[in-house]
Design an enzyme around this catalytic site. Structure first.
Site, PDB file in Angstrom:
ATOM      1  N   GLU A   9      41.948  28.180  34.829  1.00  0.00           N
ATOM      2  CA  GLU A   9      42.522  29.170  36.416  1.00  0.00           C
ATOM      3  C   GLU A   9      41.974  28.335  37.157  1.00  0.00           C
ATOM      4  O   GLU A   9      42.353  29.461  38.505  1.00  0.00           O
ATOM      5  CB  GLU A   9      42.248  30.525  36.198  1.00  0.00           C
ATOM      6  CG  GLU A   9      40.589  30.197  36.386  1.00  0.00           C
ATOM      7  CD  GLU A   9      39.508  31.371  35.682  1.00  0.00           C
ATOM      8  OE1 GLU A   9      40.293  32.265  37.114  1.00  0.00           O
ATOM      9  OE2 GLU A   9      38.506  31.883  35.205  1.00  0.00           O
ATOM     10  N   ASN A  24      49.015  59.045  34.285  1.00  0.00           N
ATOM     11  CA  ASN A  24      49.112  58.063  34.187  1.00  0.00           C
ATOM     12  C   ASN A  24      48.036  57.718  34.034  1.00  0.00           C
ATOM     13  O   ASN A  24      47.372  57.508  34.782  1.00  0.00           O
ATOM     14  CB  ASN A  24      50.297  57.933  35.397  1.00  0.00           C
ATOM     15  CG  ASN A  24      50.410  56.025  34.936  1.00  0.00           C
ATOM     16  OD1 ASN A  24      50.275  55.667  34.184  1.00  0.00           O
ATOM     17  ND2 ASN A  24      50.774  55.653  36.482  1.00  0.00           N
TER      18      ASN A  24
END
Lengths: 1512, 495
Positions: A912, A250
């Protein structure tokens, strides 16, 4: 499978996944193990992906021990008599569907098997049921058979195993060669006597129904490894499913290109007693760049394991833990890693790997620990390891241990020995197997210890000689002032602001440095970038020189290399190397020069010559090749160092000689970081920038004479700045060591022709072709001629003009003319002047500055009247303004833009930095300062449930055009009280945005965040902002599959408030390429109709918008131009807070000078859309949607191509995938977000009385890991009614029993209390907005809570307020970017409280490494009973303090609360002996925060005093 | 680079002038020295803009932020090196340029602009003081010869550049001294003639030959020139003044401004009483007279200053255009050249100024001398096509008494008579010598034109710019390529 076409290349594909295994420690075989593993797999469906059709999965599979009894029985029925276990092997094989082709394959296979000494016992058709498969999976479904093979030459099972591997590789290679059509259809999943793999292009819940064998309870195994794949495309191949033969992976190997290249050279040297010479030959090639990263890793693990090393040692070789900066590490272990670094560069990248050889099963995590891995051991010897806790529900009363894999750690269960071997035991054993430390001591040399030659080889250049060299190598005055000076003076990389608007190197009308043609690649979504400052513990710059040896052996001589601390070396160090000539090291200098006179072919032949030279020298034993361009003069020009090193590196790799020697570059043209990065990235082991050094010496002549500064210091500063810059460049791709970066080719070439790529940069992406060798020679000669021209006119350096507009410098799209026309037109509302502006921008016939400048509309369109084009009002909706934070720009500039966008019905973007709630309500005059788009960036500033609720669109900023792969920093002086409040931080304290989102390390993580946000606001679109680079199309497909509603492809030229100059200029690609690739890839995958595509990056005119639409965008963003309308004059000083027009500053004095006006912006956007409508009318388009993807309306301007652009090939940009008419070309259908049946629906129902009537509600629910983002939707409902204030504490009090899925309590607001009995996964309390979260283990469990893990990684990421009590340990990155949560936990992993800006953290247990990195606010209490906290503490920003009486009271109260909620045993113990235990506590206090807090305290004190005085 | 917040700390400051009553007594330059520290503060105000509009606004392309920064850092030699790459004569432009750079200075958006011109002058004066401006003696000669006609700023710049490129240059000047308008047009109090001579001396030492008192086409034939030189550059300026053709123009005491100024400059320098064209002229003094200056521009202002120094009884300056606004008008935004009311040092010395004034008739006395000027006030408006038109305001007519009138109404273009017509050169639609700015070639082979003669009346800074560009064109014409700096083309151009 789709082949390379247009801009799409299958090489860009990414995948990531859920993995896990179930094993019986005592090697007891059972069908239950297999069945359990399959259920676990099915519970990780959300970590896998599926294509446009729900029935087609991305891949799933299982690896089990060879089920001998089962096979024996099955074979007997087929008349095949199997010998005993260990006497035969099984090749699980995919054959072509076509019977004839299959027979041919089989015949060949049998022939090869015989040739390699096997007897083929028989074939067994694997029974399958494909009735549930989706059409696209079925289309490529193979025919699957098991082949039973007996080895005649040996009785040794391990010899059999090795020969099975040889057979697999040999037959695979030869069958594909004999029958190329079987490339994808013939494939051997496993060939082993020990293990067997069942896998395919399946969804997790299809694996068992598909393979009937897996339903058979006679099939048994003591272990089973499973894998669920999430791929970025919808056309994965069956063979790409995992597990492979040894691993399930993974993650993503970022350095794969380099690793594969290096293997190519290493494999030539392979020798082993385990393999014959012939066998080694049959095994070739070990790696193949056409296979996936995981597959290549599997192949290397295979050869190293079969070569005789224990698997765990192989994992340590390939995925070493971070050892360079760990003073705590044991000497033997460090020696082991250092020794092996001379043999193998790390396979670097996020990786969680489960591995097995059938006898042991284990798992390891990369050095940064970027993938979750949780395990649990039961009292019946069952071991469960998985990406998610609870994916296999177990009887909690049987659990004896719950843990997680830590960064760099290995965990092995030895089934034959019947026990778990810990990381420490394992590594102790491996590291003490050989005297690695002594070997190093006796063989390894340090460059700094080598003797310095008596005489310097070269004196520094001075006067005219220096000037000539500077001119020839392309130094400019700007380089000196803007680049070299800050580096030499302060050791810093120069910073700048705003985006780049200069032409691409290939379009530039000025001679370019070759490195400018190469754009740095960066990580987005499929792997995370790294923060090289805050996480420098995992970074490393060292490199080795000398030759490498056979990697299947280990001898003392293997480490006979020269160790360099950094790849940047001084003249003195180079002199040392130059003089080397002994038994071990011999250097040889290659002159990288060519004729300065214009003769066709001279550069290319010079390159052939230096390559031949290098080869000859290597064969003669020279293992340090110095590629030098010092010897230039009037008649000989320098081969660009990048070209020289690339050519030699590539040719040595092709000849298999590369690892025998090392390449040192001695070059005049290495000036800035990017030059070094390209040199190293294309093969250099070390670089000496002698001319930069001479230049610095000259620049500081006076200071040197006066003794104010020493040349040593200046050069050390320069190299410090370069080194730091290099770390930034690696880390933006998620690479942490220079060793793995070397030769990893993490660049895309733009404008370099195939012949140059093939010879010098083999394998590098160069999609629009371009310059040939003679063209590159011409560019060099332009400078060379200027340098050596025989004239009495004074020579001087060129002006530069990249970072600033200069008259004779590089052209800029925003220049004095265009800025003033744009401002004048919008202020006077004069469309005619606006047209003058657009004409100037569009008129790039004299010089194309952008890719779109090379395009023109095809003639012959039938114009329509303007009135027939859709009205501007409907087009306005497609416009967004760029993301700029309140903080980077002033409130005035920010809110004016929002008002204007709201007036026209477009969308402004919060950026942001959060948004002040006062802007959520409309003003009396109807104006609205609310930003329709709320950004969710890595810093998560002010991201609360209320913020998310007040949005029409939620944008996940993965990357930013100006500095993709990097984080940001808002300096303390820009954080005033207001900004501090909005960002939930302390005024005056600087803020850091991390490079990665700590909840997005992979595509399935992104899917999770999208799911979170969709829960937090069902009405808002979720937009994912990506930056253009090679492969962005496949990432965008991943976004579509992860259920994003919009994907934004930003150009590299976007603006910034502050960014290193080298990032502004060298990272990312033009939006044209990324957009076209995205559109093409989405269309090919039939995903385009599910997602809106938006683009931005220096869009200014109607023509820009039309071209963007034709390349695939239905929406557009505009930022810089809007700022210019507001008064920005491109000062590029945003980072200094000195913007003289009040746009990008927080200085109140300067903010007053802001003259922007919403009317002007409305004028601008109206003009822009009118301009677009005029273009549309001329082209005959009525609707914008009709233009999407209409590349057939575009053509390349062919009139009189310049020699630089003559060989560009833009056809991939204009490519139109050939798809059926049914495939939608723009957004037509909504995504199915699968939020209909989430637990929150029930919670909302339950909570109605609390939300509306102020009542208290309670409830109890069972929970499992597939219940994700619990609390987000409920909070959304609360915010709609109660705003950010929420409800009274405990109004909604819910208990959950079981294993909570990811993002439990995410964005959960005030008034909610969740209690979990059981455990939870990653992102516990993410974005917590006021709720209380309590968690303790199952009451039935027997293990000790404080010694076991209870919540996963990245808990409380970006949380802003609330409380939490955790009766157990948490994983890595606990409370990253927390700005207000108070929490008590009983142990945490690495990187705790990173970037924290507020809140309180109490840890009643062990703390991992690097605690407090980047922490600028809040504080923490650590119970340091073991006295080891100090070594795990990062003291860069914070200090350790003693506990004051005030602190003690607070701390005691929190522990009491913890005990009250969780009955924590450890809590009780501490309280029981409070006075003694109190001494074990330490307080972590950020320095800046303390300073500001102390000041505030003093101020309030003096206020009190003064008020007293007044009263008195 | 520079001081990031210098513009917030320091205000614009220029050297102080002598008081008007003092300075009126002499013709010398009248600003007081400014300390290095103060000049550096001025340089520190430069913001080192991402888009330096000043650098664009300067017709020479002076790299202003770079030399400002060098001055700020006390790197005067480096500042001089940067400045001299774009400007041959900073000592001229540093004194008399209207400084379009300052008009486009970004700081000028909301604050007084950076004192660029003062900094420029400071750099070049420091350079002369330190001896950095010295004749180059090792020029490699190409063997090519070039004749330059006219020694004004365009001719001088052409000659200087071509000489540096190695060609042997001869400058022909019809006046008694080289310098053209610099020598004879601009009064000493704005540009001390020693400054001009200092530069010409350097050029002479570097090998440029000046032949003064030679009128090409008269003293020396154009045929001879074309025969003996490899190229010929015409840089004779736009010397044909625009007259005011109203009744009474024949009266005595009415002079074109250049007549008035040139004879005065000759007198101040104790030269023969000749004008800028080398013609003997009568002496004109404003002492004790009422002086009217027609034309509100810089030349007019020079007439004002000169008249005051003569001791005029009164000085009145008239302008037909309306009075400019104090600040920028909306149609004239930054960074355009500011069309705002400008008060020069000469105005400070005492004068009346009037705008929107139509001059109708000169009134004379019985001796044929001018004694008054009949004027009327006018009103400006736009006609239907948007053209500016004016109409007289009834009842405003009056006669202003005057004994001396100077006409400073600009120039029509080059003198056609003589050389230009004689050579048969083609003219453009405005009557200037026809040549483009790409190769500066006229209609006749190997003949080039630059400066006001080619572009019409303009600024000194434009003349220098044209001279430099033309020199590069000539160099390319002669050698096939040129290593001379161009204004816009990069030396790194890929061609």
């Amino acid at each position: 499978m789709i082949e390379k076409q247009g801009l799409y290349d299958p090489a860009f594909e990414h995948d990531s996944c859920g993995i896990g295994f179930v094993a019986n420690l005592k090697n007891k075989k059972s069908s239950k193990t297999i069945q359990d593993a399959i259920s676990m797999l099915e519970n990780m469906e959300h970590r896998g992906g599926c294509g446009c059709e729900p029935e087609t999965g991305d891949g799933a599979g299982i690896l089990i021990q060879l089920p001998h009894d089962f096979l024996k029985q099955e074979c007997a029925a087929l008349g095949i008599a199997l010998p005993g276990f260990g006497e035969y092997g099984v090749a699980m094989t995919f054959f072509p569907k076509d019977a004839e082709e299959r027979q041919q394959c089989k015949d060949l296979f049998v022939e090869y098997a015989h040739r390699l000494g096997f007897k083929v016992l028989g074939f067994r058709e694997v029974p399958t049921d494909n009735s549930m498969l989706g059409a696209s999976s079925k289309k490529v479904e193979p025919h699957i058979e098991q082949i039973f093979l007996q080895f005649l030459d040996s009785n040794d099972p391990e010899a059999l195993e090795r020969r099975l591997c040889v057979l697999r590789k040999y037959s695979n290679r030869n069958i594909h060669r004999e029958m190329p059509s079987t490339n994808d259809s013939f494939y051997i999943s496993s060939s082993s006597y020990k293990v067997m793999v069942y896998k395919g292009q399946l969804r997790t819940n299809q694996l068992k129904p598909y393979y009937k064998d897996l339903q058979n309870l006679n099939m048994t195994s003591a272990m089973a490894v499973v894998h669920s794949r999430f791929s970025t495309n919808t056309f994965p191949k069956w063979k790409l499913a995992q597990p492979f033969r040894f691993i399930a992976h993974n993650g993503e190997i970022n350095t794969i290109k380099g690793n594969v290249n290096w293997m190519r050279s290493k494999q030539v040297l392979l020798e082993s007693t385990n393999f014959t010479v012939e066998e080694i030959d049959w095994l070739m090639p070990i790696c193949d760049i056409n296979r996936s990263d995981s597959s290549n890793l599997d192949n290397v693990i295979e050869i190293l394991t079969l070569g005789g090393r224990p698997m765990a040692q192989v994992m340590m070789m390939l995925v070493p833990e971070a050892w360079q900066h760990n003073p705590e590490m044991r000497e033997e272990k460090r020696a082991f890693y250092e020794y092996y670094s001379s043999m193998m560069e790390p396979w670097d990248g996020p990786a969680s790997i489960s591995f097995t050889d059938g006898k042991i099963v284990g798992a390891t995590l990369d050095r940064n620990g970027l993938r979750p891995s949780r395990y649990c051991l039961l009292d019946d010897d069952t071991l469960i390891m998985s990406s998610e806790a609870g994916s296999l529900p177990v009887d909690e009363s049987k659990v004896i241990e719950k843990g997680r894999l830590q960064p760099g750690k290995i965990f092995v269960a030895d089934l034959e020995k019947g026990r778990i071997i810990s990381d420490q035991e394992l590594k102790d054993q491996i590291c003490s197997a050989k005297p690695y430390g002594r070997w190093l001591k006796e063989n390894k040399l340090n460059l700094k210890d080598l003797a310095r030659p008596m005489k310097k080889t070269n004196a520094p250049a001075k006067g005219m000689q220096l000037l000539q060299k500077q001119i020839a190598f392309g130094f400019t005055r700007e380089d000196l002032i803007s680049v070299l000076e800050p580096m030499a003076k302060d050791g810093n990389e120069p910073i700048g602001s705003m985006g780049t608007d200069v032409p691409l190197a290939v379009l530039s009308a000025q001679s370019q440095h070759l490195s400018n043609y190469f754009k740095q690649l960066f990580a987005q979504v499929s792997n995370p970038p790294i923060d090289p400052i805050r996480e420098k513990v995992i970074m490393s710059l060292f490199t080795n020189l000398g030759s490498q040896k056979n990697i299947l052996a280990e001898t003392p001589e293997h480490c006979r290399q020269i160790h360099l601390e950094t790849p940047v070396i001084s003249n003195g160090q180079l002199d040392k190397l130059r003089k080397l000539n002994d038994g071990s090291f011999k250097s040889y200098t290659i002159n990288a020069i060519f004729s300065a006179f214009d003769r066709p072919g001279s550069l290319e032949s010079a390159i052939d010559e230096i390559c031949a030279n290098a080869e000859r020298a290597t064969l003669m034993g020279c293992n340090i090749l110095i590629i030098s361009d010092r010897n230039i003069d009037q008649n000989t020009a320098a081969i660009p160092s990048l070209l020289a090193v690339g050519a030699i590196h590539s040719s040595l790799i092709k000849k298999g000689l590369r690892t025998r020697t090392s390449l040192v570059v001695e070059s005049g043209d290495a000036i800035e970081t990017h030059h070094f990065a390209t040199l190293i990235g294309f093969g250099a082991n070390a670089v000496n920038a002698y001319l930069a050094g001479d230049t610095i010496r000259h620049m500081f002549e006076e200071e040197l004479e006066s003794g104010d500064v020493s040349i040593k210091k200046l050069l050390a500063n320069y190299s410090k700045a370069i080194n730091y810059g290099l770390l930034k460049v690696f880390s933006k791709m998620g690479i942490s060591t220079v060793q793995s970066y070397q030769g990893a080719q993490i660049f895309e070439a733009l404008g370099i022709g195939p012949e140059v790529i093939e010879k010098c940069f083999t394998g590098t992406v160069s999609r629009i072709k371009g310059m040939r060798f003679d063209d590159l020679a011409k560019e060099v000669r332009i400078r060379h001629k200027r340098a050596f021209q025989d004239t009495s006119i004074d020579k001087h350096l060129f002006i530069g003009g990249f970072y600033q507009w200069k008259r004779k410098g590089e052209a800029h799209l925003f220049n004095p003319d265009t800025i003033s026309l744009l401002q004048k037109s919008t202020r006077t509302n004069d469309f005619k002047i606006f047209k003058q502006f657009t004409d100037k921008i569009n008129d790039q016939t004299a010089q194309a500055m952008t890719l779109r400048g090379l395009l023109q509309f095809k003639k012959g369109a039938t114009a329509i009247p303007l009135e027939e084009v859709e009205p501007k009002e409907s087009i306005f909706k497609r416009l967004a303004s760029g993301a700029m934070s309140f903080g980077s720009i002033s409130f005035e500039a920010h809110s004016t833009l929002a008002v204007a966008m709201n007036r026209i019905g477009g969308k402004s973007n919060s950026g942001e930095g959060g948004e002040d709630e006062i802007r959520y309500a409309k003003k009396a005059n109807g104006d609205w300062e609310r930003s329709a788009i709320k950004q969710v960036a890595s810093g998560r500033f002010g991201v609360t449930a209320h913020y998310l609720t007040n949005a029409d669109e939620l944008q996940i900023k993965i990357a930013q055009g100006a500095k993709p792969g990097e984080g940001g920093q808002l300096p303390g002086h820009k954080v005033d009280e207001w900004i501090g409040r909005v960002r939930h931080s302390t005024p005056g304290v600087g803020l850091i945005s991390p490079p990665p989102h700590h909840d997005i390390y992979s595509i399935e993580d992104l899917a999770q965040l999208i799911f979170d946000l969709k829960n937090a606001n069902r009405a808002a679109r979720v937009n994912v902002k990506l930056v253009s680079e090679a492969g962005v199309g496949t990432i965008a497909s991943g976004v579509a599959k992860a259920k994003g509603d919009v994907v934004l492809i930003a150009g590299h030229d976007g603006g910034t408030g502050a960014s290193p100059l080298s990032s502004v200029r060298h990272a990312g690609l033009p939006w044209e390429l990324g957009l076209a690739e995205t559109h093409q890839t989405l269309v090919m995958n039939d995903l385009r109709s599910r997602i809106t595509v938006q683009t931005d990056g220096q869009l200014r005119t109607g023509r820009d918008l039309v071209i963007a639409s034709m390349l695939g965008a239905e929406e557009w963003g505009v930022a810089t131009a809007a700022l210019v309308v507001e008064g920005c004059i491109m000062m590029r000083k945003c980072h200094l807070n000195t913007c003289p027009v009040g746009v990008a500053t927080q200085d109140p004095q300067l903010r007053k000078l802001f003259t922007g006006n919403a009317d002007h912006l409305v004028n601008f956007f109206t003009f822009l859309v009118e301009d677009l409508r005029l273009e549309m009318a001329a082209l005959g388009f009525r609707m914008v949607n009709d233009m999407i993807g209409r590349t057939d309306m575009l053509e390349v301007k062919y009139n009189d191509p310049h020699w630089k652009t003559a060989n560009l090939d833009l056809s991939p940009l204009l490519y139109k995938p050939n798809v059926p008419a049914s495939v939608g070309l723009y957004k037509q259908k909504e995504q199915d977000h699968e939020i209909e049946n989430v637990i929150d629906r029930k919670l909302i129902e339950l909570a109605q009385p609390a939300i509306h009537d102020g009542a208290k509600v309670t409830g109890e629910f069972k929970i499992i890991n597939i219940d994700r983002s619990v609390g987000a939707m409920l909070s959304n409902e609360i915010c709609k009614v109660h705003g950010g204030v929420g409800l009274p504490d405990g109004s909604i009090d819910i208990k959950f029993i079981g294993s909570a899925g990811q993002s439990f309590g995410g964005f959960t607001t005030k008034g909610v209390r969740f209690t979990v009995e059981g455990e939870a996964n990653d992102y516990f309390g993410k974005g917590l907005s006021g709720a209380e979260l309590v968690i303790y283990p199952s009451k039935e469990s027997k293990f000790v809570p404080e010694n076991n893990i209870i919540i996963g990684n990245v808990a409380f990421y970006g949380a802003t307020s609330g409380k939490s009590f955790i009766n157990g340990q948490a994983g890595e990155r606990f409370c990253v970017r927390n700005s207000g949560v108070t929490t008590v936990v009983e142990g945490i992993g690495d990187h705790g409280v990173e970037y924290m800006t507020g809140g309180r953290v109490v840890v009643l247990g062990k703390v991992g490494r690097n605690f407090g990195a980047g922490m600028s606010g809040g504080y923490a209490y650590i119970w340091d009973k073991w006295k080891e906290f100090a070594s795990n503490f990062n003291n860069e920003l914070a200090d350790l303090e003693a506990i004051s009486a005030e602190d003690a009271a607070e701390l005691k109260g929190l522990i009491e609360e913890h005990v009250q909620h969780t009955s924590s045993k450890i809590g009780k113990q501490i309280l029981a002996d409070w006075d003694k235990e109190l001494k074990n506590f330490k307080k972590v206090m950020p320095r800046d925060y303390k300073r500001v807090m102390d000041k505030l305290k003093a101020e309030s004190k003096s206020k009190v005093q003064s008020s007293k005085v007044e009263v008195g | 680079m520079g001081q990031a917040d210098g513009f917030l700390k320091y205000d614009r400051n220029l050297p102080e002038y002598e008081k008007p009553e003092e300075r009126k007594k002499h013709y010398a330059e009248f600003y007081k020295p400014m300390s290095e520290e103060k000049t550096r503060e001025q340089a520190a105000r430069c913001m080192n803009c991402g888009v330096p509009f000043c650098h664009n606004g300067c017709p020479l392309g002076n790299v202003i932020p770079e030399f400002n920064d060098a001055v700020y850092r006390k790197e005067w030699k480096y500042a001089y090196d940067i400045l001299s790459t774009t400007n041959n004569f900073p000592e001229f432009t540093g004194r008399i340029c209207p400084a379009p750079c300052e008009g486009s200075c970004v700081l000028g958006i909301n604050k007084p602009p950076v004192a660029i011109e003062h900094i420029e002058k400071s750099i070049i004066e420091e350079a002369f003081k330190q001896g950095w401006v010295k004749p180059k003696t090792d020029i490699q000669r190409t063997g090519k010869t070039v004749a330059v006609v006219g020694s004004g700023p365009a001719g001088l710049a052409t000659a200087d550049q071509l000489n540096k490129a190695g060609h042997l240059v001869t400058v022909f000047e019809r006046a008694q001294k080289p310098g053209g308008l610099l020598r004879f047009g601009i009064p000493d109090f704005k540009l001390d003639k020693k400054v001009v001579e200092r530069r010409i001396s350097v050029m002479e030492q570097e090998g440029v030959v000046f032949k003064c008192g030679v009128e090409v086409g008269v003293t020396v034939s154009k045929e001879d020139l074309l025969k003996s030189f490899d190229a010929l550059v015409l840089a004779g300026g736009a010397a044909d003044p625009r007259d005011v053709q109203i009744p009474g123009r024949e009266l005595k005491g009415i002079y074109p401004a250049m007549e008035f100024l040139s004879q005065n400059n000759a007198r101040v320098s104790s030269l023969k009483h000749e004008n800028h064209k080398g013609k003997v002229v009568e002496e004109v003094l404003a002492s004790g007279k009422n002086v009217i200056v027609i034309g509100g521009g810089d030349t007019g202002s020079d007439c004002v200053g000169t008249s005051n120094r003569h001791g005029a009884k009164s000085v009145t300056q008239l302008e037909i255009a309306p009075k400019p606004s104090e600040g920028r008008a909306p149609h004239n935004p930054w960074p355009e050249f500011p069309m705002v009311l400008k008060t020069t040092s000469s105005h400070e010395e005492g004068s009346e100024r009037a705008w929107s004034v139509l001059t109708k008739e000169f009134v004379g006395d019985k001796n044929g001398n001018v004694s008054g000027l009949k004027v009327a006030e006018i009103e400006w408006s736009k006609d239907t096509s948007g053209k500016h038109i004016f109409s007289e305001i009834p009842g405003t007519e009056k006669v202003l008494p005057c004994e001396l009138v100077t006409i400073a109404a600009g120039f029509l273009g080059p003198d056609h008579k003589g050389l230009l017509d004689g050579m048969g050169l083609a003219y453009d639609e405005r009557g200037n010598v026809k040549a483009n700015t790409k190769d500066y070639k006229t209609s006749i082979e190997k003949v080039f034109a630059a400066g006001d003669m080619r572009r019409g009346q303009s600024l000194v800074v434009w003349a220098i710019s044209e001279g430099r560009e033309c020199a590069r064109a000539v160099d390319i014409y002669l050698m096939g390529e040129s290593a001379l700096e161009a204004k816009d083309a990069s030396m790194l151009a890929v061609g």
